[in-house]
Design a protein around this motif. Structure first.
Motif, PDB file in Angstrom:
ATOM      1  N   ASN A 141       0.861  -1.193   0.000  1.00  0.00           N
ATOM      2  CA  ASN A 141       0.000   0.000   0.000  1.00  0.00           C
ATOM      3  C   ASN A 141       0.890   1.232   0.000  1.00  0.00           C
ATOM      4  N   PRO A 142       0.315   2.408  -0.304  1.00  0.00           N
ATOM      5  CA  PRO A 142       1.135   3.624  -0.389  1.00  0.00           C
ATOM      6  C   PRO A 142       1.760   4.017   0.948  1.00  0.00           C
ATOM      7  N   SER A 143       2.833   4.790   0.871  1.00  0.00           N
ATOM      8  CA  SER A 143       3.489   5.311   2.077  1.00  0.00           C
ATOM      9  C   SER A 143       4.450   6.414   1.695  1.00  0.00           C
ATOM     10  N   LEU A 144       4.537   7.421   2.535  1.00  0.00           N
ATOM     11  CA  LEU A 144       5.593   8.430   2.419  1.00  0.00           C
ATOM     12  C   LEU A 144       6.531   8.287   3.613  1.00  0.00           C
ATOM     13  N   ARG A 145       5.991   8.533   4.822  1.00  0.00           N
ATOM     14  CA  ARG A 145       6.803   8.561   6.044  1.00  0.00           C
ATOM     15  C   ARG A 145       7.445   7.217   6.369  1.00  0.00           C
ATOM     16  N   THR A 146       6.655   6.167   6.362  1.00  0.00           N
ATOM     17  CA  THR A 146       7.176   4.869   6.792  1.00  0.00           C
ATOM     18  C   THR A 146       8.275   4.400   5.845  1.00  0.00           C
ATOM     19  N   ARG A 147       8.016   4.593   4.563  1.00  0.00           N
ATOM     20  CA  ARG A 147       8.980   4.189   3.532  1.00  0.00           C
ATOM     21  C   ARG A 147      10.323   4.908   3.735  1.00  0.00           C
ATOM     22  N   VAL A 180       7.075  -5.134   6.401  1.00  0.00           N
ATOM     23  CA  VAL A 180       5.897  -5.404   5.567  1.00  0.00           C
ATOM     24  C   VAL A 180       4.804  -4.393   5.878  1.00  0.00           C
ATOM     25  N   ARG A 181       4.283  -3.734   4.836  1.00  0.00           N
ATOM     26  CA  ARG A 181       3.083  -2.899   5.010  1.00  0.00           C
ATOM     27  C   ARG A 181       1.918  -3.572   4.308  1.00  0.00           C
ATOM     28  N   THR A 182       0.863  -3.819   5.055  1.00  0.00           N
ATOM     29  CA  THR A 182      -0.326  -4.451   4.487  1.00  0.00           C
ATOM     30  C   THR A 182      -1.574  -3.901   5.165  1.00  0.00           C
ATOM     31  N   LEU A 217       5.194  -2.496   9.112  1.00  0.00           N
ATOM     32  CA  LEU A 217       5.244  -1.118   8.597  1.00  0.00           C
ATOM     33  C   LEU A 217       3.834  -0.536   8.547  1.00  0.00           C
ATOM     34  N   GLU A 218       2.936  -1.132   9.247  1.00  0.00           N
ATOM     35  CA  GLU A 218       1.488  -0.910   9.414  1.00  0.00           C
ATOM     36  C   GLU A 218       0.775  -2.115   8.825  1.00  0.00           C
ATOM     37  N   SER A 219       0.014  -2.747   9.703  1.00  0.00           N
ATOM     38  CA  SER A 219      -0.701  -3.960   9.299  1.00  0.00           C
ATOM     39  C   SER A 219      -2.202  -3.694   9.328  1.00  0.00           C
ATOM     40  N   LEU A 276      -2.773  -2.724  13.262  1.00  0.00           N
ATOM     41  CA  LEU A 276      -1.838  -1.974  14.117  1.00  0.00           C
ATOM     42  C   LEU A 276      -0.780  -1.228  13.305  1.00  0.00           C
ATOM     43  N   HIS A 277      -0.211  -0.189  13.929  1.00  0.00           N
ATOM     44  CA  HIS A 277       0.879   0.571  13.303  1.00  0.00           C
ATOM     45  C   HIS A 277       1.908   0.894  14.397  1.00  0.00           C
ATOM     46  N   PRO A 278       2.666  -0.117  14.835  1.00  0.00           N
ATOM     47  CA  PRO A 278       3.516   0.092  16.018  1.00  0.00           C
ATOM     48  C   PRO A 278       4.675   1.064  15.833  1.00  0.00           C
ATOM     49  N   LEU A 279       5.250   1.167  14.624  1.00  0.00           N
ATOM     50  CA  LEU A 279       6.333   2.153  14.439  1.00  0.00           C
ATOM     51  C   LEU A 279       5.798   3.572  14.633  1.00  0.00           C
ATOM     52  N   GLN A 280       4.555   3.807  14.167  1.00  0.00           N
ATOM     53  CA  GLN A 280       3.932   5.116  14.376  1.00  0.00           C
ATOM     54  C   GLN A 280       3.724   5.366  15.872  1.00  0.00           C
ATOM     55  N   SER A 281       3.234   4.356  16.569  1.00  0.00           N
ATOM     56  CA  SER A 281       2.918   4.541  17.997  1.00  0.00           C
ATOM     57  C   SER A 281       4.173   4.789  18.814  1.00  0.00           C
ATOM     58  N   HIS A 290      -1.019  14.162  14.961  1.00  0.00           N
ATOM     59  CA  HIS A 290      -1.691  13.379  13.907  1.00  0.00           C
ATOM     60  C   HIS A 290      -0.597  12.612  13.186  1.00  0.00           C
ATOM     61  N   CYS A 291      -0.879  11.381  12.781  1.00  0.00           N
ATOM     62  CA  CYS A 291       0.175  10.551  12.181  1.00  0.00           C
ATOM     63  C   CYS A 291       0.551  10.996  10.780  1.00  0.00           C
ATOM     64  N   LEU A 292      -0.309  11.759  10.112  1.00  0.00           N
ATOM     65  CA  LEU A 292      -0.151  12.159   8.702  1.00  0.00           C
ATOM     66  C   LEU A 292      -0.210  10.923   7.786  1.00  0.00           C
ATOM     67  N   PRO A 293      -0.693  11.016   6.555  1.00  0.00           N
ATOM     68  CA  PRO A 293      -1.148  12.240   5.906  1.00  0.00           C
ATOM     69  C   PRO A 293      -2.466  12.728   6.497  1.00  0.00           C
ATOM     70  N   VAL A 294      -2.658  14.061   6.447  1.00  0.00           N
ATOM     71  CA  VAL A 294      -3.883  14.634   6.992  1.00  0.00           C
ATOM     72  C   VAL A 294      -4.574  15.468   5.922  1.00  0.00           C
ATOM     73  N   ASN A 341      10.210  11.994  14.250  1.00  0.00           N
ATOM     74  CA  ASN A 341      10.568  10.956  15.225  1.00  0.00           C
ATOM     75  C   ASN A 341      10.371   9.539  14.692  1.00  0.00           C
ATOM     76  N   ARG A 342       9.755   9.424  13.516  1.00  0.00           N
ATOM     77  CA  ARG A 342       9.614   8.091  12.912  1.00  0.00           C
ATOM     78  C   ARG A 342      10.990   7.472  12.637  1.00  0.00           C
ATOM     79  N   VAL A 343      11.984   8.310  12.308  1.00  0.00           N
ATOM     80  CA  VAL A 343      13.334   7.780  12.034  1.00  0.00           C
ATOM     81  C   VAL A 343      13.889   7.107  13.277  1.00  0.00           C
TER      82      VAL A 343
HETATM   83  N1   CP Z   1       1.986   7.872   9.214  1.00  0.00           N
HETATM   84  C1   CP Z   1       2.359   7.050   8.212  1.00  0.00           C
HETATM   85  O1   CP Z   1       2.509   5.837   8.375  1.00  0.00           O
HETATM   86  O2   CP Z   1       2.574   7.692   7.040  1.00  0.00           O
HETATM   87  P1   CP Z   1       2.773   6.971   5.634  1.00  0.00           P
HETATM   88  O3   CP Z   1       1.471   6.237   5.338  1.00  0.00           O
HETATM   89  O4   CP Z   1       3.051   8.065   4.664  1.00  0.00           O
HETATM   90  O5   CP Z   1       3.898   5.990   5.755  1.00  0.00           O
END
Ligand code: CP
Length: 318
Positions: A44-50, A108-110, A140-142, A145-150, A274-278, A302-304
């Protein structure tokens, strides 16, 4: 740490927050990842996590390869015993096992389908990778859950709580409107981490019908009156999610739950997350996002450090 799928993989949440902050202060102190490869699979799409996961891995000396399965790879099959005469060209049993040959750690993002709650909440896709890859898996978000974000959220709250003395900060997870049905992954995960962390006075606020699954929200108080929930808040974590009980549906809500500067005046000078995108002026107003109350950029930064602390912990485990 063996895998990173939820807060349940973390033995000491505060210890991981502290480790992430040490990495923030000295990003390249450790090259524990030298000679190791990280694979990142995005269904699935991602900016921050990727990007934050790649930046974190590079800081540790790892090499990274990203695979976007939507266009670049074969469509995967996840059903046990499937007769693969449809669109799927490869079963996860082979795909995950092959990835396990190439990498030392696999992210893995799913996302969930939001069609079938039982399927989504069983996390069959993520657990298939855990079962067949044979290497550590990082979510990377399932589906749920999204533990890296949390973890990044906990870091951000901790950093911004220094001025609060002699009490835990009051953190309110607050539902917001949206035009599309969104997963419950971020709020589920945030609730799970706040409950496990135990360093905040945690409250959930949403309109009737948007109750989260109790396995994640546990005994956190729920306030359905938004103004009531805003009182004394130190942090407002804004997020939309679709209904869990009427699975994946958007339910009608009469009041406008979008957070505004006027509503923020009811709080204890709360910071807004907010986790973004918003979606501006739908989920959060321009005025809030551009005010001093907003932590959204710092939170994304802080995601890094969250990813770096997790990868380092997995690499230390061997
Ligand atoms: N917050 C977050 O996971 O952003 P992305 O979907 O852009 O990775």
């Amino acid at each position: 740490m063996k895998n990173f799928l939820s807060v349940n993989d973390v033995s000491d949440v505060q210890g991981l927050v502290d480790e992430a902050l040490r990495m923030k202060a000295h990003p390249q102190n450790s090259k524990i990842g030298a000679g190791k490869k990280l694979g990142l699979i995005f269904m699935n799409p991602s900016l921050r996590t990727r990007v934050s996961s790649q930046a974190a891995a590079l800081n540790l000396g790892m090499e990274v390869i990203v695979l976007n399965t939507s266009g670049d790879s074969w469509q995967l099959e996840f059903e046990e015993g499937a007769i693969m005469n449809g669109k799927s060209a490869e079963h996860v049993k082979e795909a995950a096992a092959v990835m396990g040959q190439y990498f030392d750690v696999l992210g893995v993002r799913t996302f969930p389908s939001l069609q079938n709650r039982e399927d989504d909440y069983s996390e069959k896709v993520l657990y298939a990778f855990v079962k067949y890859a044979g290497i550590p898996i990082v979510s990377l978000e399932s589906a749920t859950l999204h533990p890296l974000q949390s973890l990044a959220d906990a870091i951000t709250i901790y950093e911004n709580s220094v001025s609060i003395n002699n009490r835990n900060p009051r953190v309110v997870l607050m539902w917001a409107p949206h035009i599309k049905p969104l997963p419950q992954s971020v709020p589920n995960s945030f609730a799970q981490w706040m409950n496990a962390w135990g360093k905040v006075d945690f409250v959930i606020s949403h309109p009737q019908g948007y109750e989260l699954d109790k396995q994640f929200s546990q005994n956190a108080p729920v306030i359905n009156d938004q103004e009531e929930a805003l009182k004394d808040a130190d942090f407002i974590y804004v997020k939309n999610w679709s209904s869990v009980n009427d699975y994946g549906k958007i339910l009608p809500v009469e009041e406008n739950w979008m957070l505004t500067n006027k509503k923020l005046k009811l709080t204890n000078k709360a910071k807004v997350m907010h986790c973004l995108p918003v979606r501006r002026n739908l989920v959060l107003s321009d005025e809030v996002l551009e005010s001093e109350a907003s932590l959204v950029i710092e939170e994304a930064g802080n995601r890094v450090w969250a990813a770096q602390a997790v990868l380092s912990s997995i690499l230390k485990n061997g």
